[in-house]
Design a protein around this motif. Structure first.
Motif, PDB file in Angstrom:
ATOM      1  N   THR A 364       1.087  -1.313   0.110  1.00 21.80           N
ATOM      2  CA  THR A 364      -0.347  -0.202  -0.019  1.00 21.80           C
ATOM      3  C   THR A 364       1.078   1.345  -0.375  1.00 21.80           C
ATOM      4  O   THR A 364       0.019   2.702  -0.225  1.00 21.80           O
ATOM      5  CB  THR A 364      -0.854  -0.109   1.337  1.00 21.80           C
ATOM      6  OG1 THR A 364      -0.618  -0.126   1.981  1.00 21.80           O
ATOM      7  CG2 THR A 364      -1.894  -1.528   1.380  1.00 21.80           C
ATOM      8  N   ARG A 365       1.788   1.035   0.181  1.00 18.82           N
ATOM      9  CA  ARG A 365       2.935   2.069  -0.500  1.00 18.82           C
ATOM     10  C   ARG A 365       3.225   2.589  -1.401  1.00 18.82           C
ATOM     11  O   ARG A 365       2.984   3.848  -2.170  1.00 18.82           O
ATOM     12  CB  ARG A 365       3.884   1.527   0.353  1.00 18.82           C
ATOM     13  CG  ARG A 365       4.713   1.662   2.132  1.00 18.82           C
ATOM     14  CD  ARG A 365       5.333   1.355   2.274  1.00 18.82           C
ATOM     15  NE  ARG A 365       6.068   0.483   3.411  1.00 18.82           N
ATOM     16  CZ  ARG A 365       6.860   1.111   4.664  1.00 18.82           C
ATOM     17  NH1 ARG A 365       7.198   2.735   4.447  1.00 18.82           N
ATOM     18  NH2 ARG A 365       6.754   0.979   5.831  1.00 18.82           N
ATOM     19  N   TYR A 366       2.969   1.803  -2.465  1.00 14.96           N
ATOM     20  CA  TYR A 366       2.170   2.047  -3.852  1.00 14.96           C
ATOM     21  C   TYR A 366       1.280   2.323  -4.145  1.00 14.96           C
ATOM     22  O   TYR A 366       0.913   2.999  -5.773  1.00 14.96           O
ATOM     23  CB  TYR A 366       3.500   0.866  -4.622  1.00 14.96           C
ATOM     24  CG  TYR A 366       4.982   1.092  -4.133  1.00 14.96           C
ATOM     25  CD1 TYR A 366       6.106   1.302  -4.908  1.00 14.96           C
ATOM     26  CD2 TYR A 366       5.720  -0.264  -2.877  1.00 14.96           C
ATOM     27  CE1 TYR A 366       7.119   1.716  -3.904  1.00 14.96           C
ATOM     28  CE2 TYR A 366       6.431  -0.131  -2.413  1.00 14.96           C
ATOM     29  CZ  TYR A 366       7.175   0.749  -3.433  1.00 14.96           C
ATOM     30  OH  TYR A 366       8.588   0.684  -2.203  1.00 14.96           O
ATOM     31  N   THR A 367       0.529   2.380  -3.355  1.00 15.06           N
ATOM     32  CA  THR A 367      -0.749   3.133  -3.659  1.00 15.06           C
ATOM     33  C   THR A 367      -1.388   4.821  -3.413  1.00 15.06           C
ATOM     34  O   THR A 367      -0.896   5.214  -4.464  1.00 15.06           O
ATOM     35  CB  THR A 367      -1.710   1.550  -3.675  1.00 15.06           C
ATOM     36  OG1 THR A 367      -1.657   1.526  -2.345  1.00 15.06           O
ATOM     37  CG2 THR A 367      -1.253   0.067  -3.923  1.00 15.06           C
ATOM     38  N   ARG A 368      -2.548   4.068  -2.848  1.00 15.79           N
ATOM     39  CA  ARG A 368      -3.114   5.917  -2.268  1.00 15.79           C
ATOM     40  C   ARG A 368      -3.547   6.098  -0.758  1.00 15.79           C
ATOM     41  O   ARG A 368      -3.076   4.710  -0.126  1.00 15.79           O
ATOM     42  CB  ARG A 368      -4.657   5.393  -2.715  1.00 15.79           C
ATOM     43  CG  ARG A 368      -4.847   5.879  -3.886  1.00 15.79           C
ATOM     44  CD  ARG A 368      -6.045   5.789  -4.717  1.00 15.79           C
ATOM     45  NE  ARG A 368      -7.152   6.248  -3.388  1.00 15.79           N
ATOM     46  CZ  ARG A 368      -8.170   6.332  -3.567  1.00 15.79           C
ATOM     47  NH1 ARG A 368      -8.805   6.268  -4.798  1.00 15.79           N
ATOM     48  NH2 ARG A 368      -9.336   7.051  -2.902  1.00 15.79           N
ATOM     49  N   LYS A 369      -2.835   6.808  -0.190  1.00  9.08           N
ATOM     50  CA  LYS A 369      -2.340   7.189   1.036  1.00  9.08           C
ATOM     51  C   LYS A 369      -3.525   6.416   2.285  1.00  9.08           C
ATOM     52  O   LYS A 369      -3.553   6.289   3.214  1.00  9.08           O
ATOM     53  CB  LYS A 369      -2.224   8.735   1.285  1.00  9.08           C
ATOM     54  CG  LYS A 369      -1.716   9.465   2.197  1.00  9.08           C
ATOM     55  CD  LYS A 369      -1.614  10.604   2.814  1.00  9.08           C
ATOM     56  CE  LYS A 369      -1.022  11.473   3.972  1.00  9.08           C
ATOM     57  NZ  LYS A 369      -1.296  12.332   4.331  1.00  9.08           N
ATOM     58  N   ASP A 370      -4.641   6.847   1.222  1.00 11.20           N
ATOM     59  CA  ASP A 370      -6.358   6.351   1.653  1.00 11.20           C
ATOM     60  C   ASP A 370      -6.367   4.485   1.943  1.00 11.20           C
ATOM     61  O   ASP A 370      -6.906   3.936   2.653  1.00 11.20           O
ATOM     62  CB  ASP A 370      -7.691   6.963   1.578  1.00 11.20           C
ATOM     63  CG  ASP A 370      -7.868   6.750  -0.195  1.00 11.20           C
ATOM     64  OD1 ASP A 370      -6.377   6.373  -0.381  1.00 11.20           O
ATOM     65  OD2 ASP A 370      -8.898   6.515  -0.442  1.00 11.20           O
ATOM     66  N   HIS A 371      -5.477   3.769   1.498  1.00 11.56           N
ATOM     67  CA  HIS A 371      -5.852   2.538   0.912  1.00 11.56           C
ATOM     68  C   HIS A 371      -5.881   1.304   2.699  1.00 11.56           C
ATOM     69  O   HIS A 371      -6.760   1.036   2.726  1.00 11.56           O
ATOM     70  CB  HIS A 371      -4.453   2.006   0.219  1.00 11.56           C
ATOM     71  CG  HIS A 371      -4.944   0.748   0.005  1.00 11.56           C
ATOM     72  ND1 HIS A 371      -4.319  -0.104  -1.536  1.00 11.56           N
ATOM     73  CD2 HIS A 371      -6.262  -0.548   0.283  1.00 11.56           C
ATOM     74  CE1 HIS A 371      -4.668  -1.130  -1.319  1.00 11.56           C
ATOM     75  NE2 HIS A 371      -5.554  -1.040  -0.600  1.00 11.56           N
ATOM     76  N   MET A 372      -4.375   2.045   2.914  1.00 10.24           N
ATOM     77  CA  MET A 372      -3.935   0.877   4.236  1.00 10.24           C
ATOM     78  C   MET A 372      -5.443   1.484   5.160  1.00 10.24           C
ATOM     79  O   MET A 372      -5.847   0.701   5.755  1.00 10.24           O
ATOM     80  CB  MET A 372      -2.758   1.325   4.919  1.00 10.24           C
ATOM     81  CG  MET A 372      -2.639   0.246   5.682  1.00 10.24           C
ATOM     82  SD  MET A 372      -2.225  -1.582   5.058  1.00 10.24           S
ATOM     83  CE  MET A 372      -2.705  -2.136   6.934  1.00 10.24           C
ATOM     84  N   GLN A 373      -5.705   3.128   5.672  1.00  9.56           N
ATOM     85  CA  GLN A 373      -6.576   3.514   6.662  1.00  9.56           C
ATOM     86  C   GLN A 373      -8.345   2.811   6.351  1.00  9.56           C
ATOM     87  O   GLN A 373      -8.929   2.507   6.865  1.00  9.56           O
ATOM     88  CB  GLN A 373      -6.958   4.603   6.629  1.00  9.56           C
ATOM     89  CG  GLN A 373      -5.041   5.210   7.397  1.00  9.56           C
ATOM     90  CD  GLN A 373      -5.284   6.667   7.752  1.00  9.56           C
ATOM     91  OE1 GLN A 373      -6.467   7.421   7.507  1.00  9.56           O
ATOM     92  NE2 GLN A 373      -4.033   7.051   7.615  1.00  9.56           N
TER      93      GLN A 373
END
Length: 468
Positions: A364-373
């Motif tokens: 998720t470091r390489y996707t979107r900032k909201d992804h993990m949350q």
């Protein structure tokens, strides 16, 4: 599969002392090697291929690929070829279908190899391993959104008989991609111990959808000898290594079903009269599985990578079954298919709560900032819904608060709109996260969004997006 050899290395014997199932026991052999390739010649001139399973002073045990039916102890000759099993590899294998030994079965011409490689290869040296990272998109929301796959990761699918794991495996094979990057991406698909009907399904599915152009497909049938089921994963991984490390491709390897591989090991072990381990499986089952799984990953200095999704059936839903249990130890997480979701008509019936991708945070470091949350928020809400379903069974829905009812409604909508999707529905990550946001907006009060950073909400939530 290569059987050529130098005449200097070949040693011919007519000293077969016993035929036991698929095994030949050859006496007076002093120089046989483990995994050495063997040519078996019948009394009528028929040629079969075998491999040495055990070698000791004065004898060797040989497993025959085509079986031992019709062999005569006195008239059969065994030639030890002085080399291990090799498979011809080439980029021309893309778009082709092979049997479990690497021989074409699609009616096309033989492969003109760029080189021939030992099928057993070797696991990646730990000091040469690079940490899996970056995102592989499968097009399936419950995987991409909540159990994200990192490039170089090993992430098994645990399933049960009767669940649509073959349909899911074929869908991943069709849809998997590296979003936003123009890089060579290939898929090696290996089906182990399948029925002729399943083999026809995979052939038709890949051909009809055009996915076959980027696939190398290996189909091993249940009617084939056990030794071929043992060899098939190694042939597939040897091909994947060639594409990844010689041609800088990012390769996704999908194998179904590793339980059949374990059963083949058990069958061969029983024929050799070995002392059985847990549930009759050989004591070296862990080693055998690790020799397959640990061939996948990323290597320092190499552009290509191998990501691995094995499908493992849990007999009777038993997650402690040796093949399932050991697969969980070796790999980095698990995706679990749920019979309960399947009964509800949810496809794919992937239950996110017991599923886990241990490397999701890296991806998720390489996707979107909201992804993990957002993923954490979905986990929390769905687990609340599941707990409340259990409570309703005891006290009834009348005893629930408005908050409880909101979570219950969310659970139903989450299954129908987020987990559930069409067999040919390919969702990109933005679509997946948009569905997640809309579910939260519709069912969960914003005061409950405690796992979401206020800045993330303002930036990515459709309700506030574009507003200052």
């Amino acid at each position: 599969m290569s059987v050529s050899t130098s005449a200097l290395k070949a040693r011919k014997y007519r000293t077969i002392s016993e035929i036991s199932g698929p095994l030949l026991i050859v006496k007076s052999v002093t120089d046989a090697a483990y995994n050495e390739l063997v040519r078996v010649e019948t009394g009528i001139g028929e040629i079969r291929t075998g491999v040495v399973l055990e070698a000791a002073e004065g004898y060797a045990i040989v497993q025959v690929f085509e079986g031992t039916s019709g062999l005569d102890v006195d008239k059969t000759a065994v030639t030890f070829l002085g080399e291990t099993l090799k498979v011809p590899v080439s980029t021309d294998m893309l778009g082709r279908i092979f049997d479990g030994k690497g021989q074409p079965i699609d009616g096309g011409p033989p492969i003109i190899p760029e080189e021939e490689r030992d099928v057993y290869g070797s696991p990646i040296n730990p000091s040469a391993r690079e940490y899996p990272r970056e995102f592989i998109q499968t097009g399936i929301s419950v995987i991409d959104g909540m159990n994200t796959l990192s490039r170089g990761q090993k992430l098994p699918i645990f399933t049960e008989a009767g669940l649509p794991h073959n349909i899911l495996a074929a869908q991943i094979a069709r849809q998997a991609t590296i979003p936003g990057k123009e890089e060579d991406f290939a898929i090696v698909f290996a089906a182990i111990g399948i029925t002729a009907e399943e083999a026809m399904f995979f052939k038709n599915e890949f051909t009809r959808t055009g996915a076959i152009e980027r696939l190398v497909t290996f189909l091993n049938l249940a009617e084939n000898p056990a030794i071929e089921r043992v060899v098939t994963p190694h042939v597939a991984l040897t091909t994947a290594e060639f594409l990844a490390y010689e041609h800088d491709m990012h390769v996704l390897v999908i194998m179904t079903d590793m339980l059949n591989y374990g059963e083949a090991l058990r069958e061969i072990s029983a024929a050799r009269a070995e002392v059985p381990g847990r549930r009759g499986y050989p004591g070296y089952l862990y080693t055998a599985l690790a020799q397959i799984y640990e061939r996948c990953g990323r290597i320092h200095g190499k552009k290509g990578s191998i990501t691995f999704i094995p499908v493992v059936t849990m007999p009777g839903g038993d997650i402690t079954h040796p093949v399932v249990d050991l697969s969980g130890y070796i790999t980095e997480g698990q995706l679990i298919l749920s019979r309960e979701l399947h009964r509800k008509g949810i496809y794919p019936p992937l239950n996110p709560l017991p599923s886990l991708s241990r490397l999701m945070k890296e991806a998720t470091r390489y996707t979107r900032k909201d992804h993990m949350q957002l993923s954490d928020m979905l986990y929390y809400c769905y687990s609340e819904a599941q707990d409340l379903r259990s409570l309703v069974a005891v006290v009834g829905e009348e005893a629930l608060t408005e908050r409880d009812r909101a979570y219950l409604a969310f659970g139903e909508a989450f299954e129908r709109r987020f987990i559930n999707q069409g067999v040919y529905e390919n969702r990109d990550l933005d679509t997946t996260l948009e569905i997640a946001w809309n579910l939260l907006i519709e069912y969960i009060p914003e005061s409950e969004w405690k796992r979401l950073d206020p800045e993330v909400i303002k930036t990515y939530c459709p309700k506030y997006r574009g507003k200052k």
